[in-house]
Design a protein around this motif. Structure first.
Motif, PDB file in Angstrom:
ATOM      1  N   LEU A  20      -0.839   9.898  -3.934  1.00  0.00           N
ATOM      2  CA  LEU A  20      -1.221   8.809  -4.811  1.00  0.00           C
ATOM      3  C   LEU A  20      -0.454   8.888  -6.127  1.00  0.00           C
ATOM      4  O   LEU A  20      -0.089   9.959  -6.605  1.00  0.00           O
ATOM      5  CB  LEU A  20      -2.724   8.861  -5.092  1.00  0.00           C
ATOM      6  CG  LEU A  20      -3.631   8.687  -3.877  1.00  0.00           C
ATOM      7  CD1 LEU A  20      -5.072   8.959  -4.268  1.00  0.00           C
ATOM      8  CD2 LEU A  20      -3.488   7.295  -3.301  1.00  0.00           C
ATOM      9  N   SER A 204      -6.104  13.275   5.564  1.00  0.00           N
ATOM     10  CA  SER A 204      -6.329  12.860   4.181  1.00  0.00           C
ATOM     11  C   SER A 204      -5.222  13.385   3.286  1.00  0.00           C
ATOM     12  O   SER A 204      -4.597  14.418   3.578  1.00  0.00           O
ATOM     13  CB  SER A 204      -7.689  13.402   3.703  1.00  0.00           C
ATOM     14  OG  SER A 204      -7.833  13.277   2.304  1.00  0.00           O
ATOM     15  N   THR A 205      -4.994  12.699   2.157  1.00  0.00           N
ATOM     16  CA  THR A 205      -4.073  13.214   1.160  1.00  0.00           C
ATOM     17  C   THR A 205      -4.639  14.461   0.489  1.00  0.00           C
ATOM     18  O   THR A 205      -3.913  15.205  -0.166  1.00  0.00           O
ATOM     19  CB  THR A 205      -3.781  12.159   0.082  1.00  0.00           C
ATOM     20  OG1 THR A 205      -5.022  11.624  -0.410  1.00  0.00           O
ATOM     21  CG2 THR A 205      -2.934  11.025   0.628  1.00  0.00           C
ATOM     22  N   GLU A 228      -5.711   2.768   7.909  1.00  0.00           N
ATOM     23  CA  GLU A 228      -5.791   3.616   6.727  1.00  0.00           C
ATOM     24  C   GLU A 228      -6.743   2.999   5.716  1.00  0.00           C
ATOM     25  O   GLU A 228      -7.051   1.814   5.777  1.00  0.00           O
ATOM     26  CB  GLU A 228      -4.398   3.844   6.119  1.00  0.00           C
ATOM     27  CG  GLU A 228      -3.648   2.578   5.756  1.00  0.00           C
ATOM     28  CD  GLU A 228      -3.777   2.259   4.275  1.00  0.00           C
ATOM     29  OE1 GLU A 228      -3.706   1.054   3.921  1.00  0.00           O
ATOM     30  OE2 GLU A 228      -3.942   3.179   3.481  1.00  0.00           O
ATOM     31  N   ARG A 229      -7.211   3.847   4.812  1.00  0.00           N
ATOM     32  CA  ARG A 229      -8.154   3.388   3.792  1.00  0.00           C
ATOM     33  C   ARG A 229      -7.859   4.138   2.497  1.00  0.00           C
ATOM     34  O   ARG A 229      -7.617   5.340   2.508  1.00  0.00           O
ATOM     35  CB  ARG A 229      -9.592   3.643   4.244  1.00  0.00           C
ATOM     36  CG  ARG A 229     -10.652   3.046   3.320  1.00  0.00           C
ATOM     37  CD  ARG A 229     -12.017   3.124   3.974  1.00  0.00           C
ATOM     38  NE  ARG A 229     -12.065   2.299   5.177  1.00  0.00           N
ATOM     39  CZ  ARG A 229     -13.087   2.309   6.031  1.00  0.00           C
ATOM     40  NH1 ARG A 229     -14.113   3.097   5.826  1.00  0.00           N
ATOM     41  NH2 ARG A 229     -13.064   1.520   7.087  1.00  0.00           N
ATOM     42  N   ARG A 230      -7.897   3.405   1.384  1.00  0.00           N
ATOM     43  CA  ARG A 230      -7.561   4.011   0.106  1.00  0.00           C
ATOM     44  C   ARG A 230      -8.776   4.046  -0.809  1.00  0.00           C
ATOM     45  O   ARG A 230      -9.561   3.109  -0.874  1.00  0.00           O
ATOM     46  CB  ARG A 230      -6.436   3.218  -0.573  1.00  0.00           C
ATOM     47  CG  ARG A 230      -5.181   3.134   0.266  1.00  0.00           C
ATOM     48  CD  ARG A 230      -4.085   2.366  -0.438  1.00  0.00           C
ATOM     49  NE  ARG A 230      -2.934   2.180   0.455  1.00  0.00           N
ATOM     50  CZ  ARG A 230      -1.783   1.663   0.058  1.00  0.00           C
ATOM     51  NH1 ARG A 230      -1.621   1.279  -1.192  1.00  0.00           N
ATOM     52  NH2 ARG A 230      -0.791   1.528   0.921  1.00  0.00           N
ATOM     53  N   GLU A 234      -8.216   9.487  -3.175  1.00  0.00           N
ATOM     54  CA  GLU A 234      -7.860   9.966  -1.843  1.00  0.00           C
ATOM     55  C   GLU A 234      -7.382   8.802  -0.978  1.00  0.00           C
ATOM     56  O   GLU A 234      -7.810   7.666  -1.144  1.00  0.00           O
ATOM     57  CB  GLU A 234      -9.098  10.605  -1.210  1.00  0.00           C
ATOM     58  CG  GLU A 234      -8.895  11.186   0.172  1.00  0.00           C
ATOM     59  CD  GLU A 234     -10.188  11.755   0.725  1.00  0.00           C
ATOM     60  OE1 GLU A 234     -10.137  12.699   1.539  1.00  0.00           O
ATOM     61  OE2 GLU A 234     -11.281  11.254   0.334  1.00  0.00           O
ATOM     62  N   ARG A 235      -6.494   9.107  -0.061  1.00  0.00           N
ATOM     63  CA  ARG A 235      -6.064   8.147   0.950  1.00  0.00           C
ATOM     64  C   ARG A 235      -6.307   8.753   2.324  1.00  0.00           C
ATOM     65  O   ARG A 235      -5.945   9.902   2.580  1.00  0.00           O
ATOM     66  CB  ARG A 235      -4.592   7.812   0.768  1.00  0.00           C
ATOM     67  CG  ARG A 235      -4.059   6.771   1.743  1.00  0.00           C
ATOM     68  CD  ARG A 235      -2.599   6.467   1.455  1.00  0.00           C
ATOM     69  NE  ARG A 235      -2.438   5.832   0.168  1.00  0.00           N
ATOM     70  CZ  ARG A 235      -1.283   5.770  -0.505  1.00  0.00           C
ATOM     71  NH1 ARG A 235      -0.198   6.343  -0.010  1.00  0.00           N
ATOM     72  NH2 ARG A 235      -1.220   5.164  -1.670  1.00  0.00           N
TER      73      ARG A 235
END
Length: 244
Positions: A20, A204-205, A228-230, A234-235
């Motif tokens: 991010l 996850s990031t 994906e979801r932001r 976290e992503r």
């Protein structure tokens, strides 16, 4: 074979987990969220908790990964539906934890096997299967990765793995940390998929996502982003893995 045509991968695997922007701001937000969790008591993972995920009631017992608080379990469970799982499918829920993915999959699949190395997670999944009238559709086994399903193949494998590299301190920490799980999972995956089967893995990031992606490619697996979801700090991304 699971039907994945209703999902659209807009990102490459590398882009899906790109760090991010504004890393300093992200760290500050993470600390603020941690403080908020503590004030609300949500950091107490070793309590008995009642949760509801996508309409499914769950009891989460001490040392078991809570699928709602870190978000990854609920995110993976959100894609498990009748379009993904044909009625004759056999599904493996790897690292089942509370059993949330196994429970939702069992409403669609012919058979579900749930596996976890943590004895408390095995008890937790068993309790939740009985409480949701799904005990006859879910077989729960204890063991490390594919050891409990040696010689078996599945149409779909679901996995919400520990993201951090290192030696776990206790059973609770096994849900977060492992020294070599990415390599061992990737090495054993093809031998446990049917000819047209696939696996879905959420990453996850937060953690060592690239280690997993490198391990998948080292085994010659096809890797694609399912969705994906932001979030602010976290992503998350769900990856579809297929033998080539």
């Amino acid at each position: 074979m699971p039907d994945l045509t209703h999902y659209h991968a807009a990102l490459s695997p590398a882009d899906a987990l790109r760090p991010l922007r504004c890393a300093r701001l992200t760290r500050l937000l993470g600390k603020a969220m941690t403080a908020a969790y503590r004030l609300a008591g949500r950091h107490r993972y070793d309590d008995f908790r009642l949760e509801r995920v996508h309409g499914t009631a769950l009891l989460v017992i001490p040392s078991v990964f809570n699928p709602r608080l870190p978000r990854t379990g609920a995110f993976l469970a959100s894609v498990v539906d009748s379009k993904l799982i044909p009625a004759d499918a056999e599904v493996l829920d790897m690292g089942s934890g509370s059993g949330v993915c196994a429970l939702i999959a069992a409403r669609h699949a012919r058979r579900v096997v749930a596996v976890d190395i943590n004895a408390a997670a095995v008890r937790c999944t068993t309790i939740n299967a009985m409480a949701n009238d799904l005990a006859d559709r879910i077989e729960v086994r204890q063991g490390d990765l594919f050891e409990p399903v040696a010689g078996e193949r599945f149409d779909l494998i679901l996995f919400n793995p520990p993201f951090l590299r290192g030696v776990p301190r206790d059973d609770r920490d096994r849900a977060w940390r492992s020294p070599d799980l990415a390599r061992r999972f990737a090495a054993g995956l093809t031998d446990h998929l049917t000819a047209r089967g696939c696996a879905l893995v959420v990453l996850s990031t937060f953690g060592s996502a690239q280690v997993f992606l490198d391990a998948f490619r080292a085994q010659g697996l096809g890797v694609a982003v399912l969705c994906e979801r932001r979030f602010a700090t976290e992503r998350l991304a769900i990856f579809r893995l297929e033998p080539r």
